[in-house]
Scaffold this motif. Structure first.
Motif, PDB file in Angstrom:
ATOM      1  N   UNK A  68      20.754 -40.039  19.116  1.00 22.82           N
ATOM      2  CA  UNK A  68      20.757 -39.512  18.380  1.00 22.82           C
ATOM      3  C   UNK A  68      19.834 -39.447  17.020  1.00 22.82           C
ATOM      4  N   UNK A  69      19.198 -38.062  17.237  1.00 23.26           N
ATOM      5  CA  UNK A  69      18.315 -37.980  16.159  1.00 23.26           C
ATOM      6  C   UNK A  69      19.110 -36.983  14.874  1.00 23.26           C
ATOM      7  N   UNK A  70      18.832 -37.458  13.794  1.00 23.32           N
ATOM      8  CA  UNK A  70      19.968 -37.003  12.532  1.00 23.32           C
ATOM      9  C   UNK A  70      18.707 -36.667  11.365  1.00 23.32           C
ATOM     10  N   UNK A  96      32.444 -38.012  19.189  1.00 22.86           N
ATOM     11  CA  UNK A  96      32.161 -37.052  20.129  1.00 22.86           C
ATOM     12  C   UNK A  96      31.605 -37.720  21.029  1.00 22.86           C
ATOM     13  N   UNK A  97      31.942 -38.673  21.024  1.00 24.23           N
ATOM     14  CA  UNK A  97      30.895 -39.234  22.376  1.00 24.23           C
ATOM     15  C   UNK A  97      32.018 -40.041  23.145  1.00 24.23           C
ATOM     16  N   UNK A  98      33.491 -39.659  23.450  1.00 24.71           N
ATOM     17  CA  UNK A  98      34.244 -40.818  24.076  1.00 24.71           C
ATOM     18  C   UNK A  98      34.085 -42.020  24.535  1.00 24.71           C
ATOM     19  N   UNK A 117      29.054 -36.584   5.375  1.00 26.17           N
ATOM     20  CA  UNK A 117      28.664 -37.705   6.228  1.00 26.17           C
ATOM     21  C   UNK A 117      29.309 -38.694   7.245  1.00 26.17           C
ATOM     22  N   UNK A 118      30.545 -38.863   6.804  1.00 24.77           N
ATOM     23  CA  UNK A 118      31.285 -38.661   7.857  1.00 24.77           C
ATOM     24  C   UNK A 118      31.823 -37.698   9.339  1.00 24.77           C
ATOM     25  N   UNK A 133      31.732 -36.597  14.531  1.00 25.46           N
ATOM     26  CA  UNK A 133      32.315 -35.328  14.974  1.00 25.46           C
ATOM     27  C   UNK A 133      31.449 -34.368  15.402  1.00 25.46           C
ATOM     28  N   UNK A 134      29.782 -34.524  15.356  1.00 19.82           N
ATOM     29  CA  UNK A 134      29.067 -33.776  15.125  1.00 19.82           C
ATOM     30  C   UNK A 134      27.949 -34.702  15.400  1.00 19.82           C
ATOM     31  N   UNK A 135      28.114 -35.295  16.224  1.00 19.25           N
ATOM     32  CA  UNK A 135      26.866 -36.354  16.648  1.00 19.25           C
ATOM     33  C   UNK A 135      26.938 -36.782  18.194  1.00 19.25           C
ATOM     34  N   UNK A 136      25.808 -35.558  18.903  1.00 15.04           N
ATOM     35  CA  UNK A 136      25.434 -35.650  20.210  1.00 15.04           C
ATOM     36  C   UNK A 136      23.875 -36.140  20.941  1.00 15.04           C
TER      37      UNK A 136
END
Length: 682
Positions: free
Chosen positions: A60-62, A206-208, A402-403, A408-411
């Motif tokens: 995952x790249x932010x 978000x990645x379970x 950030x949290x 929640x949003x990271x994919x």
């Protein structure tokens, strides 16, 4: 009062030092050359980061993008603080320092673990070295440090790589110790694209529960008064293509120009992604050997947007009142969602609707988050990175943002909606960089002034050229199938060209003189091309055009037959020379006739068209002569008769005079003369 409260909290609880690996730093993966207006992808640096990720693990790249001097690197320093606190390691060997964010008011444990925020370029050497010593001691006691010390070969290799990176002046001028550099002032800090050389490993909800590698990317600020629009679009497009979660940093409010910028540069990224997809599919078809589709031939759904997630982070926002004492994250989410609905709402204005449609077609998830100003102390040159100097309202909102980003949003990064691994990321990044450097996949980007001037000049060219074309076409249409004289056509061309230039000068009144002059040159070239075409059309109407192609074979054949006939009549048939010469002449006549047939066959349709045109001209001449003969016949004098059938006295006297002066056989007959002329012409 807030500072006193937080000082009391810090005194009650011992400070937790976040471990920092002494070898980690930001590395530049894309550098720019503003003089040559080009950029360079540093594959060794990118490969060095991706090699630290297990080959089969998702990444995952932010990435943070936005205008320059809007606090992108400052935000990334908080993200680094969070990731260092919750990093689990590639195999889960680390335990997070904290259980998670605390929902009570005030900063969470990861936020107040240390008062010094890494990355401040204003920090003096004494403070920096003392902080590094404490962090290094904490890292030495961690399990990861023990694992690295057990493998001296790996440690020495990494140290050598990092040492060479630090010795590179290209890297040392842009980074601060142990975080992305930020500083006070109006000058830019970051150029190109930078990546943190340490990937972090999380198992977000978000990645379970699946572990994912997280990489942070810092991007050069847009519109920094030095970088052109083409380099800016390339940097924004590359960052968009590389990231799975894009943070679009905005100052004050979400204005229409910022949305247009996001739509424009995202469209460049989408074009590059589509071009790479076409190249991949073409190469996959060429390399297919009947054993199944290659791995590169990934499925794609045209209905889904190519990019995953974008969040518009509105910095220094004063539209909402923030209070650390009564902060409510749920209420903030509801307010942000309402703002997002208003931003993407349908609009009847065409350009506004197109901007929203472009953003929707580029991203699967679109969000917005408003953040207050961090406080006046942060903007001063004396700011050394102390978290206690940052306003509590800012810390509360950034803590939640950030949290939410990492929980929640990271994919994982996907390309054509299929998750990619670290090994695949480098290949795609190399292909995207080549597309942007080649610059043939999409048009050259322009600023608003140049784009408006270009559009106005193009319209002026179109209108002026249409005027020229209509004027000259009218001249040829009026002539029908007849040929317009060369001098007459040249005069009409000069008049049409002058009229076209008048139209152009009346419309091309916006933009720099250089662009108007270039547009005028383009118009002149188009007029010259059309003038050449019309001259060819006019000359093609001449029935005698290229008559020599047909006349020469006919003349040769006629002369050969005539001489052969004369030779046969005057020369003795018993002489061999006469017979041979006559045969030769007949042979020449046959060759000429064959050549005439070949010319007709080769020229084909044009020959038939020219022959029909010639016959039409002859028919027109015959008709003209017939009409002239009729007019002359109608013009012959008719002597009126009296009622008794005799001529009047005056007429008889005139007739007698005419008969006396001109005998009947000597009076010319106009009709006979015209018939003779027509016979000779036929």
């Amino acid at each position: 009062a807030e500072s006193s409260r937080r000082s009391a909290m810090a005194a009650e609880e011992p400070e937790t030092v976040i471990p920092v690996n002494p070898d980690e730093e930001a590395v530049q993966i894309v550098s720019i050359d503003e003089d040559a207006n080009t950029f360079t992808l540093h594959e060794p640096e990118l490969l060095g980061v991706l090699r630290k990720v297990p080959p089969s693990m998702k990444v995952g790249v932010v990435s943070v993008v936005g205008s320059f001097r809007t606090g992108k690197s400052f935000l990334l320093s908080f993200m680094l603080r969070y990731l260092r606190s919750f990093d689990e390691g590639a195999t889960g060997e680390r335990k997070p320092l904290f259980r998670g964010p605390r929902q009570a008011r005030g900063a969470s444990e990861w936020m107040r673990a240390s008062d010094l925020l890494w990355g401040s370029a204003n920090t003096d050497d004494t403070t920096r070295k003392a902080s590094l010593g404490a962090a290094a001691s904490a890292e030495a006691a961690s399990p990861a440090a023990a694992a690295s010390s057990a493998d001296p070969a790996a440690g020495s290799g990494a140290a050598a790589d990092d040492a060479s990176a630090r010795d590179d002046p290209q890297h040392s001028t842009q980074t601060s110790d142990k975080a992305f550099a930020f500083r006070h002032g109006a000058e830019r800090t970051t150029t190109g694209i930078w990546m943190w050389n340490r990937p972090f490993f999380l198992s977000p909800p978000s990645m379970r529960g699946e572990r994912i590698a997280v990489v942070l990317v810092d991007t050069q600020g847009m519109f920094d008064r030095r970088t052109g629009v083409d380099l800016t679009s390339a940097i924004f497009g590359l960052s968009t293509l590389l990231s799975s979660h894009l943070v679009y940093n905005i100052s004050k409010n979400v204005s229409e120009d910022k949305l247009q910028t996001l739509a424009l540069f995202s469209e460049y990224g989408r074009s590059a992604e589509a071009a790479e997809d076409r190249q991949t599919r073409a190469s996959a078809m060429d390399e297919a050997d009947g054993l199944g589709a290659p791995a590169a031939a990934r499925p794609v759904s045209e209905a889904r947007p190519p990019f995953q997630s974008v969040v518009m982070l509105v910095r220094d926002c004063d539209e909402v009142e923030f209070d650390a004492e009564t902060f409510n994250g749920v209420a903030l989410d509801h307010s942000n969602k309402k703002l997002m609905d208003d931003i993407l709402a349908e609009d009847n204005t065409a350009d506004i609707a197109r901007t929203r449609d472009a953003i929707r077609t580029c991203y699967e998830r679109i969000g917005v988050c408003r953040v207050p100003h961090p406080g006046t102390k942060v903007t001063r040159s004396k700011f050394k990175g102390e978290v206690s100097d940052v306003d509590a309202e800012f810390l509360c909102v950034v803590e939640k943002f950030v949290d939410d980003t990492f929980r929640r949003d990271l994919r994982p990064k996907t390309i054509r909606h299929v998750a990619v691994t670290a090994a695949e990321t480098l290949r795609f990044m190399r292909a995207y960089a080549h597309l942007f450097k080649d610059a043939t996949t999409f048009p050259k980007p322009q600023n608003i002034l140049d784009a408006t001037a270009d559009a106005n000049n193009r319209n002026a060219i179109t209108q002026a050229f249409m005027r020229y074309d209509a004027d000259l076409r009218e001249v040829l249409d009026e002539a029908g199938n007849d040929v317009v004289g060369a001098d007459e056509l040249l005069s009409h061309n000069a008049e049409a060209r002058a009229a076209a230039m008048t139209v152009f000068n009346s419309l091309a009144t916006f933009g720099p003189d250089s662009s108007i002059s270039a547009a005028r040159t383009v118009l002149s070239g188009q007029i010259d091309e059309r003038w050449t075409m019309y001259k060819e059309i006019n000359s093609g109407r001449d029935p005698c055009r290229n008559i020599a192609i047909y006349g020469i074979p006919v003349a040769v054949a006629f002369v050969a037959v005539l001489v052969s006939f004369f030779t046969d009549m005057t020369c003795s048939p018993f002489l061999g020379v006469c017979r041979n010469f006559s045969d030769l002449l007949r042979f020449v006549a046959g060759i000429a006739a064959l050549a005439l047939v070949v010319v007709f066959l080769v020229r084909g349709r044009s020959s038939m068209k020219q022959m029909r045109r010639l016959l039409a001209y002859l028919a027109k001449a015959r008709s003209f002569l017939g009409k002239a003969e009729a007019r002359f016949a109608d013009a012959e004098p008719r002597t009126p008769r009296s009622a008794a059938g005799t001529m009047p006295a005056a007429s008889r006297s005139a007739s007698n005079v005419l008969a006396t002066d001109f005998p009947a056989d000597s009076v010319p007959d106009a009709g006979v003369t015209l018939r003779r002329r027509r016979s000779r012409m036929e």
